[in-house]
Design a protein around this motif. Structure first.
Motif: not given
Ligand code: URA
Length: 434
Positions: A312-319, A142-150
């Motif tokens: 980022v929210v979408a990538a981590q499964g959130g709505n 996710q960091l490689a794709e979006l530059g941010l992950a929590f």
């Protein structure tokens, strides 16, 4: 080596040897040393403190309790931001997307609610579906794709901090410079950063009540970073009232979302822009701090920071729609207004009392295994310095269960002081260390 002897020596103010600290951290992480002995050790550290050598060793052992993420395959400087803990402090959801929108890679490992303060992971998990337990591989991708992950601490990353943090939360051992420094720096160093921006809070809602202690905490963490070859810069910022208006998990997500759409409270916006600018500068996306400030502002105003958070929210499964349609977030069922007993100026809003009251109605934990109620919390209607009439609403408590509301309401009432004279204005950003 016996744990009880180490507890006793720390209780008596002695310095522990590196291998003794290693024994304690390893033993606790792998389950050989029980909670009750570590609770006692933490209390001994709380009262006796630790030398710089001990803090460095403790940080190193906590860092080595799990793996360290290697992010070298992802191009660019990796920069994170961490706060020492405040009330209503939702800057992470604003600064991380702003910095990432500017091209900085932001690996963000956060914690849960601690003491009277809220936790980034708990707040994020109020977004339906949001997952903070990414595997190391998912995190890297996710960091490689979006530059941010929590993410949070896990069995792989900084597991010692995960256990110690949860134990400190329920044993009154949070407010300790060595324990805060090692907790923050171990997880930040585990996530593969090059640089770190710290927001060291000081005031009635912070773990450090005096600026001299906040400075010492900042210097300790900057020193740990230096010894590990990382550039660490700390802002010491005022926490003598909640940041923004919202306190509580879903309520803070709503306010952060509004702030990222450039419609947030002035104090929260100002601090977020400054923290983001420092990340952008340390991330080498600007030639000067002034240029970095302009870049941060541009990404706030043009909505690219907000767009990044939604991705980022979408990538981590959130709505991601929950960031626009707040009815999709958990909502409280009851509301109680707190009004001003007299006309005058708001001269004090004790942020710790607000945080404790919010936890009392379910926003935090009494015991490690307690679940958080993501819907509940407090929304201020006023800030320090504002004029109010008798009967003006000072804040609203949002709750889902009635049982603690009376007690919490009394505490919130006591948190406000209304005075005849206007209080002096306080600076929000007090000092830079590092
Ligand atoms: N944040 C952390 O991660 N740890 C602390 O001890 C305090 C704030």
């Amino acid at each position: 080596m016996r744990t009880v002897d180490l507890i006793q020596r720390k209780r008596d103010g002695e310095e522990l040897a590196p291998e003794e600290i290693e024994f304690l951290v390893e033993g606790y992480t792998n389950g050989d040393i029980p909670d009750y002995q570590v609770s006692s050790f933490l209390m001994a550290v709380y009262f006796s403190g630790m030398s710089d050598r001990e803090v460095s060793r403790l940080t190193e052992c906590m860092l080595r309790s799990g793996e360290t993420v290697d992010l070298s395959a992802i191009p660019g400087h990796k920069v994170d931001k961490h706060s020492t803990g405040g009330v209503g402090d939702k800057t992470s959801f604003i600064v991380a997307p702003l910095a990432a929108a500017a091209g900085v890679v932001v690996p963000m490992m956060s914690g849960r609610a601690l003491g009277h303060t809220g936790g980034t992971l708990d707040k994020l998990e109020s977004i339906p579906g949001f997952r903070t337990n990414l595997s190391t591989e998912e995190f890297r991708k996710q960091l490689a794709e979006l530059g941010l992950a929590f993410i949070g601490q896990s069995d792989e990353l900084a597991p010692a901090d995960r256990k110690l943090y949860a134990l400190r939360d329920v044993t009154a051992t949070v407010e300790s410079i060595p324990l805060i420094s090692s907790s923050i720096m171990s997880k930040k160093l585990a996530e593969g950063i090059d640089s770190l921006v710290l927001d060291v809070k000081v005031g009635n809602g912070a773990f450090m009540k005096k600026q001299v202690d906040a400075r010492r905490l900042a210097q300790t963490m900057v020193g740990i970073g230096r010894r590990m070859d990382k550039k660490v810069q700390a802002l010491i910022t005022d926490m003598n009232q909640p940041l923004g208006y919202a306190v509580g998990n879903a309520l803070e997500i709503m306010e952060a979302s509004q702030t990222l759409q450039n419609a947030g409270p002035a104090d929260l916006t100002k601090l977020s822009l400054e923290l983001a600018a420092r990340m952008i500068f340390l991330g080498k996306k600007a030639g000067s701090l002034d240029e970095a400030r302009l870049i941060a502002e541009k990404h706030l105003v043009d909505g690219s920071g907000y767009k990044k958070l939604k991705q980022v929210v979408a990538a981590q499964g959130g709505n991601p729609q929950a960031l626009d349609k707040f009815e999709l977030l958990p909502n409280a069922t009851g509301m109680r207004e707190i009004t001003s007993p007299r006309a005058g100026y708001v001269s004090v809003i004790d942020a710790e009392d607000i945080g404790v009251a919010s936890n009392m109605i379910g926003a935090g934990r009494d015991k490690k295994e307690d679940a958080i109620d993501p819907a509940v919390g407090i929304i201020l209607e006023v800030k320090v310095g504002e004029k109010v009439d008798a009967g003006s609403v000072l804040c609203r408590l949002y709750y889902t269960k009635e049982d603690k509301v009376e007690e919490a309401a009394d505490m919130v009432e006591d948190a406000f002081r209304i005075s005849a004279g206007k209080p002096d204005e306080r600076e929000l950003i007090l000092e830079v260390v590092g």
